[in-house]
Design an enzyme around this catalytic site. Structure first.
Site, short mmCIF file in Angstrom:
data_model
loop_
_atom_site.label_atom_id
_atom_site.label_comp_id
_atom_site.label_asym_id
_atom_site.label_seq_id
_atom_site.Cartn_x
_atom_site.Cartn_y
_atom_site.Cartn_z
N TYR A 43 4.20 0.79 0.91
CA TYR A 43 4.37 0.74 -0.55
C TYR A 43 3.63 -0.48 -1.12
O TYR A 43 2.88 -0.35 -2.10
CB TYR A 43 5.86 0.67 -0.87
N SER A 101 3.43 -2.15 -9.77
CA SER A 101 4.75 -2.68 -9.35
C SER A 101 4.63 -4.19 -9.21
O SER A 101 3.52 -4.72 -9.07
CB SER A 101 5.12 -2.08 -8.00
#
Ligand SMILES: NC(=O)c1ccc[n+]([C@@H]2O[C@H](COP(=O)([O-])OP(=O)(O)OC[C@H]3O[C@@H](n4cnc5c(N)ncnc54)[C@H](O)[C@@H]3O)[C@@H](O)[C@H]2O)c1
Length: 254
Positions: free
Chosen positions: A154, A141
């Site tokens: 996350y 990501s």
């Protein structure tokens, strides 16, 4: 076709980025073995691929369970006699700060977003090695590089996926196995919907807000990430390993 006759495993293929990747891999000539915890989505993508003339199979597994990963890989090898490519993509969003997170929150997000990736790499490596080489693409990501406020869990896991990618790349290079990761920015998927719901907002409003911060002034489509994954898995990327490829519309350049 970029992936003709290749055998590719994709986790999280029932939805979003994994689903588009499975479809594109099939269009590029690969046989695609999809694994996901969601059987409804998995069977629907399987049908879509088969209806457009592709070759695919679906297994319902939880990537956090090593024995389920082993059984999946064993079954694919029994049916298709080998593996060339792994796309480790199944991931979950986890919202909150370190102070807000519970032990259970940590256990689940570390299990899916890190252990799940490592288990798949561990058990495909032997098979890719037997084919004389191949490729692993992890879906990381832009949060592998920047920390979004109140996304501590996350952010942490996606930073780890980048280091896992580099570690695997170094360890598997002698076997001609290239390992890279894609680092998507904001992509319109179920995760966007889940994030909007968690904030009590409409998805469209969240997308509009994010788009303003992106130099290209829009969020990305799952298919745009899938194209990058095909490239890294293909022979066109033959001298690329240990590399993160940002697909973020320029977000992290600001
Ligand atoms: N959407 C974004 O903006 C974005 C941005 C950067 C990175 N990513 C990453 O892309 C990947 C795919 O996300 P997406 O946006 O397509 O989300 P998504 O929710 O649409 O798809 C994720 C898929 O993973 C599956 N999954 C979740 N836990 C699983 C488990 N334990 N075992 C097996 N399957 C499981 C889900 O059922 C789902 O089909 C994730 O790793 C995510 O972190 C997404």
């Amino acid at each position: 076709m970029e992936l003709a006759n290749k055998i590719a495993l994709i986790t999280g293929g029932s939805s979003g980025i994994g689903r588009e990747t499975a479809k594109l891999f099939a269009l590029e000539g690969a046989k695609v073995a999809i694994a996901d915890i969601d059987a409804v989505g998995g069977l629907s993508v399987l049908n879509e691929i088969k209806e457009s003339g592709g070759n695919a199979m679906f297994h319902q597994i939880d990537v956090t369970c090593e024995s389920e990963v082993i059984n999946w890989i064993t079954d694919v090898v029994n049916q298709w006699q080998g593996i060339d490519i792994l796309v480790a993509n199944a991931g979950i969003l986890a919202i909150g700060t370190v102070e807000q997170a519970t032990e259970l929150d940590w256990d689940r997000v570390l299990a899916v977003n890190i252990k799940g990736y490592a288990f798949c790499a561990k058990h495909v490596a032997v098979h890719i090695r037997q084919r004389g080489g191949g490729a692993i693409v992890n879906v990381a990501s832009m949060a592998s590089f920047i920390a979004f406020p109140a996304f501590a869990l996350y952010n942490t896991t996606k930073g780890a996926v980048l280091q896992l990618t580099k570690s695997l790349a170094c360890d598997l290079a002698p076997d001609n196995i290239r390992v890279n990761c894609v680092c998507p920015g904001a992509i319109d998927t179920l995760q966007t919907q889940q994030f909007a719901e968690s904030q009590g907002l409409k998805k469209e409003d969240v997308i509009a807000q994010i788009a303003q911060k992106v130099p290209l002034k829009r969020v990305g489509h799952a298919r745009e990430v899938a194209h990058a994954i095909v490239f890294l898995a293909s022979e066109k990327a033959s001298y690329i390993t240990a590399t993160p490829l940002l697909i973020d519309g320029g977000y992290t350049a600001n």
